[in-house]
Design an enzyme around this catalytic site. Structure first.
Site, PDB file in Angstrom:
ATOM      1  N   GLY A 184      44.973  44.441  42.405  1.00  0.00           N
ATOM      2  CA  GLY A 184      44.969  43.251  43.250  1.00  0.00           C
ATOM      3  C   GLY A 184      45.202  41.951  42.493  1.00  0.00           C
ATOM      4  O   GLY A 184      45.863  41.042  42.987  1.00  0.00           O
ATOM      5  N   ASN A 185      44.664  41.868  41.256  1.00  0.00           N
ATOM      6  CA  ASN A 185      44.779  40.609  40.518  1.00  0.00           C
ATOM      7  C   ASN A 185      46.208  40.321  40.047  1.00  0.00           C
ATOM      8  O   ASN A 185      46.530  39.211  39.663  1.00  0.00           O
ATOM      9  CB  ASN A 185      43.791  40.574  39.333  1.00  0.00           C
ATOM     10  CG  ASN A 185      44.135  41.585  38.271  1.00  0.00           C
ATOM     11  OD1 ASN A 185      44.602  42.687  38.570  1.00  0.00           O
ATOM     12  ND2 ASN A 185      43.913  41.238  37.028  1.00  0.00           N
ATOM     13  N   LYS A 237      40.170  54.938  40.009  1.00  0.00           N
ATOM     14  CA  LYS A 237      40.990  54.784  38.801  1.00  0.00           C
ATOM     15  C   LYS A 237      40.632  55.859  37.783  1.00  0.00           C
ATOM     16  O   LYS A 237      41.502  56.460  37.160  1.00  0.00           O
ATOM     17  CB  LYS A 237      40.793  53.402  38.168  1.00  0.00           C
ATOM     18  CG  LYS A 237      41.243  52.268  39.070  1.00  0.00           C
ATOM     19  CD  LYS A 237      41.049  50.922  38.425  1.00  0.00           C
ATOM     20  CE  LYS A 237      40.963  49.823  39.452  1.00  0.00           C
ATOM     21  NZ  LYS A 237      41.915  49.909  40.553  1.00  0.00           N
ATOM     22  N   LYS A 248      46.101  53.740  46.046  1.00  0.00           N
ATOM     23  CA  LYS A 248      47.241  53.625  45.131  1.00  0.00           C
ATOM     24  C   LYS A 248      46.979  54.286  43.774  1.00  0.00           C
ATOM     25  O   LYS A 248      47.921  54.726  43.110  1.00  0.00           O
ATOM     26  CB  LYS A 248      47.661  52.170  44.946  1.00  0.00           C
ATOM     27  CG  LYS A 248      46.697  51.307  44.145  1.00  0.00           C
ATOM     28  CD  LYS A 248      47.246  50.914  42.810  1.00  0.00           C
ATOM     29  CE  LYS A 248      46.400  49.920  42.059  1.00  0.00           C
ATOM     30  NZ  LYS A 248      44.953  49.966  42.113  1.00  0.00           N
ATOM     31  N   LYS A 286      37.987  53.722  53.744  1.00  0.00           N
ATOM     32  CA  LYS A 286      38.695  52.592  53.111  1.00  0.00           C
ATOM     33  C   LYS A 286      38.641  51.335  53.971  1.00  0.00           C
ATOM     34  O   LYS A 286      39.274  51.267  55.025  1.00  0.00           O
ATOM     35  CB  LYS A 286      40.142  53.008  52.859  1.00  0.00           C
ATOM     36  CG  LYS A 286      40.937  51.956  52.153  1.00  0.00           C
ATOM     37  CD  LYS A 286      41.839  52.538  51.086  1.00  0.00           C
ATOM     38  CE  LYS A 286      42.449  51.443  50.272  1.00  0.00           C
ATOM     39  NZ  LYS A 286      42.238  51.594  48.864  1.00  0.00           N
TER      40      LYS A 286
HETATM   41  P1  ADP Z   1      42.187  46.818  41.752  1.00  0.00           P
HETATM   42  O1  ADP Z   1      42.633  45.789  42.721  1.00  0.00           O
HETATM   43  O2  ADP Z   1      42.788  46.637  40.399  1.00  0.00           O
HETATM   44  O3  ADP Z   1      42.287  48.214  42.280  1.00  0.00           O
HETATM   45  P2  ADP Z   1      39.281  46.899  42.106  1.00  0.00           P
HETATM   46  O4  ADP Z   1      38.526  45.644  42.356  1.00  0.00           O
HETATM   47  O5  ADP Z   1      39.485  47.871  43.215  1.00  0.00           O
HETATM   48  O6  ADP Z   1      40.662  46.479  41.440  1.00  0.00           O
HETATM   49  O7  ADP Z   1      38.595  47.694  40.893  1.00  0.00           O
HETATM   50  C1  ADP Z   1      38.419  47.137  39.603  1.00  0.00           C
HETATM   51  C2  ADP Z   1      37.047  46.468  39.488  1.00  0.00           C
HETATM   52  O8  ADP Z   1      36.017  47.429  39.509  1.00  0.00           O
HETATM   53  C3  ADP Z   1      36.801  45.755  38.178  1.00  0.00           C
HETATM   54  O9  ADP Z   1      37.389  44.488  38.156  1.00  0.00           O
HETATM   55  C4  ADP Z   1      35.275  45.641  38.150  1.00  0.00           C
HETATM   56  O10 ADP Z   1      34.864  44.468  38.823  1.00  0.00           O
HETATM   57  C5  ADP Z   1      34.817  46.820  39.008  1.00  0.00           C
HETATM   58  N1  ADP Z   1      34.062  47.884  38.331  1.00  0.00           N
HETATM   59  C6  ADP Z   1      33.240  48.719  38.985  1.00  0.00           C
HETATM   60  N2  ADP Z   1      32.681  49.604  38.145  1.00  0.00           N
HETATM   61  C7  ADP Z   1      33.156  49.327  36.910  1.00  0.00           C
HETATM   62  C8  ADP Z   1      32.940  49.909  35.613  1.00  0.00           C
HETATM   63  N3  ADP Z   1      32.142  50.934  35.439  1.00  0.00           N
HETATM   64  N4  ADP Z   1      33.611  49.379  34.570  1.00  0.00           N
HETATM   65  C9  ADP Z   1      34.439  48.345  34.749  1.00  0.00           C
HETATM   66  N5  ADP Z   1      34.684  47.762  35.931  1.00  0.00           N
HETATM   67  C10 ADP Z   1      34.047  48.228  37.024  1.00  0.00           C
HETATM   68 MG    MG Z   2      41.259  48.921  44.081  1.00  0.00          MG
END
Ligand code: ADP
Ligand code: MG
Length: 313
Positions: A10-11, A274, A212, A127
């Site tokens: 997302g970022n 992920k 994704k 979701k």
């Molecule tokens: P994206 O849009 O890249 O899919 P998400 O917000 O869905 O991002 O997921 C990434 C986020 O998950 C990170 O930015 C962090 O805030 C969070 N997060 C949750 N658990 C963890 C973890 N164990 N280690 C690192 N980040 C984590």
């Molecule tokens: Mg995500």
């Protein structure tokens, strides 16, 4: 040549049209850095805010005048989000590459991804998409639209949709051909347009949003990538995330990461998909690796200098 599938979080795209136009410029620079360093890059991305925005807009139109504007299915909203994001991304990458003297065609493939009609995910939607609502408004919304809602991590109520697992990428041959020709391809955006196989040769859009991260693992397998690169908002995956004893992970084996996942270190809906996608790819063949890191650190991460890397053994 090292072949990498890069999944943008997302970022890398921002939350609205204005933010996206700015964000893709930085994103394009990071991707161009990888291409310039000699990596073969296949791109994919998320679509949470974008698909939510499109669905909301379409829904409002329908609510106002259903005769002129009949209901627009979620699969169509996902399709729209793929091209909306792809357009911005391919434009930014094209410009950045040309500015560096690299003449490489860049394109976006409207990608359909087959899901199983019987996937249990259709029975329990997980979701959250679209905008946040107050409880009363959400309940009314759910009743009027015939959709399900859920409370999303203390931030309010949202519509919740099914997130079935990706099985097959319909446009795979096209993607492979473009990759083999050395072109830059953006594919499987937002996890792909979810479709089910029907009688004859018919593919029918499904009311779902595929994760994704899972679709990226499938794509990476099918293009026989060396590395799956999941770019997000943290430089490293952590155990005991957000706690005083938080520990960032560098190099980990599949076995170690499986154990951490089992212990519940990764939040469902954000880091867990992920890690699971990363495990799926890294465990599929010796030599394959998954990197999870910050967008800005992508090139350094691939070179083994930072990020969390999951490897076979
Ligand atoms: P994206 O849009 O890249 O899919 P998400 O917000 O869905 O991002 O997921 C990434 C986020 O998950 C990170 O930015 C962090 O805030 C969070 N997060 C949750 N658990 C963890 C973890 N164990 N280690 C690192 N980040 C984590
Ligand atoms: Mg995500």
């Amino acid at each position: 040549m090292t072949r990498v599938v890069v999944a943008l979080g997302g970022n890398a795209l921002g939350n609205n049209l204005k933010e996206q136009m700015i964000a893709v410029k930085t994103t394009a620079k990071s991707i161009a850095d990888m291409i310039e360093a000699g990596y073969e890059v296949i791109l994919t991305h998320g679509n949470g805010p974008q698909s939510g925005m499109i669905q909301l807009a379409m829904g409002e139109l329908t609510a106002k005048d259903p005769e002129t504007y009949p209901h627009v299915p979620l699969s169509v909203c996902v399709a729209m989000s793929q091209t909306y994001i792809g357009y911005d991304l391919q434009n930014a990458l094209r410009e950045e590459l040309l500015d560096r003297g690299i003449t490489k065609p860049v394109s976006t493939i409207a990608t359909q991804v087959v899901v199983d009609k019987e996937d249990p995910a259709f029975l329990t939607p997980t979701k959250p998409i679209g905008r946040f609502m107050e409880k009363d408004e959400a309940e009314l919304f759910a009743k009027e639209k015939g959709v399900q809602i859920m409370e999303d991590a203390g931030r309010g109520y949202r519509q919740v949709v099914a997130s079935p697992k990706p099985i097959e990428i319909v446009e795979m041959e096209t993607i492979k051909t473009l990759v083999a020709d050395g072109q830059s391809v953006i594919a499987c955006g937002g996890g792909g347009i979810p479709v089910t196989k029907e009688e004859g040769n018919h593919l029918k859009g499904a009311a779902a949003v595929i994760d994704k991260d899972y679709c990226s693992a499938l794509l990476a397998d099918l293009v026989d990538a060396d590395m799956l690169v999941v770019l997000t908002a943290v430089e490293k995956v952590a155990i005991n995330y957000g706690k005083p004893d938080q520990k960032d992970l560098g190099d980990v084996t599949v076995e170690e990461m499986r154990q951490y996942a089992k212990e519940g270190h990764f939040a469902p809906g954000s880091m867990l998909p992920k890690v699971e996608a990363g495990l799926q790819f890294a465990s599929s063949k010796p030599g394959r690796k998954t990197l999870i890191t910050l967008l800005e650190k992508a090139k350094d991460g691939i070179a083994g200098e930072t990020g969390t890397v999951i490897h076979f053994e």
